[in-house]
Motif scaffolding. Structure first.
Motif, PDB file in Angstrom:
ATOM      1  N   GLU A   1       0.833  -1.201   0.000  1.00 45.80           N
ATOM      2  CA  GLU A   1       0.000   0.000   0.000  1.00 45.80           C
ATOM      3  C   GLU A   1       0.870   1.254   0.000  1.00 45.80           C
ATOM      4  OE1 GLU A   1      -3.539   2.114   2.687  1.00 45.80           O
ATOM      5  OE2 GLU A   1      -2.691   0.174   3.261  1.00 45.80           O
ATOM      6  N   ILE A   2       0.519   2.216  -0.840  1.00 46.23           N
ATOM      7  CA  ILE A   2       1.273   3.457  -0.929  1.00 46.23           C
ATOM      8  C   ILE A   2       1.230   4.201   0.408  1.00 46.23           C
ATOM      9  CG2 ILE A   2      -0.684   4.826  -1.754  1.00 46.23           C
ATOM     10  CD1 ILE A   2       1.284   6.320  -3.595  1.00 46.23           C
TER      11      ILE A   2
ATOM     12  N   ASP B   1      18.545   6.023  -2.650  1.00 49.25           N
ATOM     13  CA  ASP B   1      17.622   4.937  -2.317  1.00 49.25           C
ATOM     14  C   ASP B   1      16.245   5.164  -2.928  1.00 49.25           C
ATOM     15  OD1 ASP B   1      19.408   3.559  -0.328  1.00 49.25           O
ATOM     16  OD2 ASP B   1      19.199   5.488   0.680  1.00 49.25           O
ATOM     17  N   ILE B   2      15.877   6.428  -3.079  1.00 50.11           N
ATOM     18  CA  ILE B   2      14.557   6.826  -3.571  1.00 50.11           C
ATOM     19  C   ILE B   2      14.749   7.873  -4.655  1.00 50.11           C
ATOM     20  CG2 ILE B   2      12.261   7.651  -2.891  1.00 50.11           C
ATOM     21  CD1 ILE B   2      13.173   7.210   0.059  1.00 50.11           C
ATOM     22  N   VAL B   3      13.864   7.881  -5.630  1.00 48.34           N
ATOM     23  CA  VAL B   3      13.928   8.848  -6.731  1.00 48.34           C
ATOM     24  C   VAL B   3      12.695   9.737  -6.709  1.00 48.34           C
ATOM     25  CG1 VAL B   3      13.753   9.059  -9.247  1.00 48.34           C
ATOM     26  CG2 VAL B   3      15.441   7.515  -8.237  1.00 48.34           C
ATOM     27  N   PHE B   4      12.918  11.018  -6.931  1.00 46.86           N
ATOM     28  CA  PHE B   4      11.833  12.001  -6.979  1.00 46.86           C
ATOM     29  C   PHE B   4      12.057  12.915  -8.180  1.00 46.86           C
ATOM     30  CE2 PHE B   4      10.262  16.147  -4.791  1.00 46.86           C
ATOM     31  CZ  PHE B   4       9.090  16.134  -5.531  1.00 46.86           C
ATOM     32  N   VAL B   5      11.179  12.825  -9.151  1.00 48.18           N
ATOM     33  CA  VAL B   5      11.163  13.740 -10.291  1.00 48.18           C
ATOM     34  C   VAL B   5      10.098  14.787 -10.003  1.00 48.18           C
ATOM     35  CG1 VAL B   5      10.761  13.993 -12.763  1.00 48.18           C
ATOM     36  CG2 VAL B   5      11.949  11.961 -11.893  1.00 48.18           C
ATOM     37  N   GLU B   6      10.529  16.020  -9.787  1.00 49.15           N
ATOM     38  CA  GLU B   6       9.613  17.095  -9.419  1.00 49.15           C
ATOM     39  C   GLU B   6       8.861  17.624 -10.633  1.00 49.15           C
ATOM     40  OE1 GLU B   6       7.582  18.512  -7.650  1.00 49.15           O
ATOM     41  OE2 GLU B   6       8.660  19.842  -6.266  1.00 49.15           O
ATOM     42  N   ALA B   7       7.584  17.920 -10.406  1.00 49.67           N
ATOM     43  CA  ALA B   7       6.711  18.645 -11.328  1.00 49.67           C
ATOM     44  C   ALA B   7       6.469  17.976 -12.678  1.00 49.67           C
ATOM     45  CB  ALA B   7       7.237  20.063 -11.530  1.00 49.67           C
TER      46      ALA B   7
ATOM     47  N   PHE C   1       5.318   6.388  -2.380  1.00 52.47           N
ATOM     48  CA  PHE C   1       4.695   7.289  -1.415  1.00 52.47           C
ATOM     49  C   PHE C   1       4.413   8.641  -2.048  1.00 52.47           C
ATOM     50  CE2 PHE C   1       9.139   8.194  -0.797  1.00 52.47           C
ATOM     51  CZ  PHE C   1       9.277   9.438  -0.204  1.00 52.47           C
ATOM     52  N   THR C   2       3.440   9.295  -1.466  1.00 51.10           N
ATOM     53  CA  THR C   2       3.002  10.588  -1.969  1.00 51.10           C
ATOM     54  C   THR C   2       2.981  11.591  -0.826  1.00 51.10           C
ATOM     55  OG1 THR C   2       1.236  11.770  -3.147  1.00 51.10           O
ATOM     56  CG2 THR C   2       0.547  10.021  -1.649  1.00 51.10           C
TER      57      THR C   2
ATOM     58  N   PRO D   1      11.927   2.754  -5.273  1.00 49.81           N
ATOM     59  CA  PRO D   1      10.910   3.531  -4.565  1.00 49.81           C
ATOM     60  C   PRO D   1      10.810   4.938  -5.155  1.00 49.81           C
ATOM     61  CG  PRO D   1      12.315   2.377  -3.013  1.00 49.81           C
ATOM     62  CD  PRO D   1      12.960   2.226  -4.358  1.00 49.81           C
ATOM     63  N   LEU D   2       9.590   5.377  -5.412  1.00 52.18           N
ATOM     64  CA  LEU D   2       9.357   6.667  -6.065  1.00 52.18           C
ATOM     65  C   LEU D   2       8.437   7.534  -5.222  1.00 52.18           C
ATOM     66  CD1 LEU D   2       8.638   5.440  -9.710  1.00 52.18           C
ATOM     67  CD2 LEU D   2      10.769   6.446  -8.873  1.00 52.18           C
ATOM     68  N   MET D   3       8.735   8.834  -5.188  1.00 55.32           N
ATOM     69  CA  MET D   3       7.881   9.792  -4.490  1.00 55.32           C
ATOM     70  C   MET D   3       7.142  10.672  -5.485  1.00 55.32           C
ATOM     71  SD  MET D   3       8.815  12.789  -1.738  1.00 55.32           S
ATOM     72  CE  MET D   3       8.420  14.313  -2.602  1.00 55.32           C
ATOM     73  N   SER D   4       5.913  11.005  -5.160  1.00 56.88           N
ATOM     74  CA  SER D   4       5.145  11.978  -5.932  1.00 56.88           C
ATOM     75  C   SER D   4       4.780  13.143  -5.024  1.00 56.88           C
ATOM     76  CB  SER D   4       3.870  11.346  -6.497  1.00 56.88           C
ATOM     77  OG  SER D   4       3.031  10.906  -5.437  1.00 56.88           O
ATOM     78  N   ASN D   5       4.582  14.298  -5.633  1.00 49.62           N
ATOM     79  CA  ASN D   5       4.338  15.551  -4.917  1.00 49.62           C
ATOM     80  C   ASN D   5       2.990  16.102  -5.355  1.00 49.62           C
ATOM     81  OD1 ASN D   5       5.534  17.165  -2.992  1.00 49.62           O
ATOM     82  ND2 ASN D   5       6.553  18.505  -4.448  1.00 49.62           N
ATOM     83  N   MET D   6       2.012  16.122  -4.486  1.00 45.42           N
ATOM     84  CA  MET D   6       0.680  16.587  -4.849  1.00 45.42           C
ATOM     85  C   MET D   6       0.453  17.997  -4.296  1.00 45.42           C
ATOM     86  SD  MET D   6      -0.929  14.195  -6.662  1.00 45.42           S
ATOM     87  CE  MET D   6       0.627  14.088  -7.558  1.00 45.42           C
TER      88      MET D   6
END
Length: 300
Positions: free
Chosen positions: A19-20, A183-189, A233-234, A207-212
């Motif tokens: 689960e996210i 360890d984690i990747v975050f592509v902004e916008a 995760f978000t 593991p990927l992060m999103s930004n809402m």
């Protein structure tokens, strides 16, 4: 009481669970405590909210290392859930990045991210950004990984190249950052659902992060929708900050106009409920336990 190591282990498990993980950015310790009380399993300490709550200024690189570290310590001390932290560009060169990692780890963070913007940086959804050569952040990622004491302290790369150079450059940079040890990747916008899907397809085992962000460039999706796309995760960076500002303005406008808070009262927590929430009974019990009259029995 959970140790910092316990919290990091918990965060790792949450990150790899089916689960996210949904996280709110807390502008301060009280907001973090509220987030934990309503069921958030982790919280985020980030620059946009901290700059607003601490300085009443925008996220434009004005907030410094010491202020961010101080806010992180306050939030970590207020909750028993893991706290992930925003470390901007690392606050300098690779030596400064190493210091940042050691300091944030010692403060109890579950991990941090560093980004590839040119300093002074700005919010990832603001216009006018620029990015450093990818090799510069790759070196910082390597320095961050080398500086941490525990493997469970996670390092996330963030790239702001999407708005500057396009999605492909952001993906290529993120591949380099991953190879450097992120360890984690975050592509902004990212600017569409298709772009979110492309990011997930490019990093299927990462593991990927999103930004809402409300009114930002990225489409606002539910946690379940992001989970189905492939995100781990978000984060909701600005929701609490905007809600705080709105509530403050509404209540203070009423107070300035009418001299009382009758209209706003329905949206305020009760005196006794608030005191209970912040632990007044526990402090009173502690005070009673060590009251002078009680302590005399130990010295007579």
């Amino acid at each position: 009481m959970k140790t910092f190591a316990d919290k990091r282990t918990t965060f790792n498990k949450l990150l790899t669970a089916p689960e996210i993980l949904s996280m709110a950015v807390a502008p301060d310790a009280l907001a973090a405590r509220v987030a934990e009380s309503v069921g958030f399993k982790a919280v985020f300490c980030a620059g946009y909210a901290t700059s607003a709550s601490t300085l009443a200024l925008p996220d434009r690189g004005i907030l410094d290392f010491g202020q961010m570290l101080h806010k992180l310590r306050e939030i970590v001390a207020a909750v028993s859930v893991p706290v992930f932290a925003d470390a901007d560009t690392g606050y300098g060169d690779t030596e400064n990045v190493a210091r940042t990692v050691r300091s944030f780890e010692a403060a109890g963070a579950a991990g941090l991210f560093i980004e590839d913007q040119v300093w002074p940086k700005r919010c990832g959804h603001m216009a006018g950004k620029s990015v450093v050569p990818a090799e510069e952040l790759a070196a910082k990622i390597q320095a961050a990984v080398a500086a941490r004491k525990h493997q469970d302290f996670l390092i996330m790369s963030r790239t702001d190249a999407r708005q500057v150079n396009g999605l492909q450059d952001a993906l290529d940079r993120s591949k380099l950052y991953r190879q450097a040890g992120a360890d984690i990747v975050f592509v902004e916008a990212p600017q569409s659902v298709d772009e979110l899907k492309t990011i997930a397809q490019t990093f299927p085992e990462t593991p990927l992060m999103s930004n809402m962000i409300e009114d930002g460039d990225t489409p606002l999706l539910t946690a379940k929708q992001l989970q189905d796309i492939g995100f781990s995760f978000t984060v909701h960076p600005n929701a609490l900050t905007y809600a705080h500002a709105y509530a403050d303005r509404e209540l203070l406008s009423e107070l300035a106009t009418t001299g009382k808070t009758a209209k706003s009262r329905a949206h305020m927590i009760a005196f006794n409920d608030f005191n209970h929430f912040v632990g007044l009974e526990k402090l009173n019990a502690l005070e009673a336990e060590y009251a002078p009259e009680k302590m005399t029995s130990f010295i007579e």
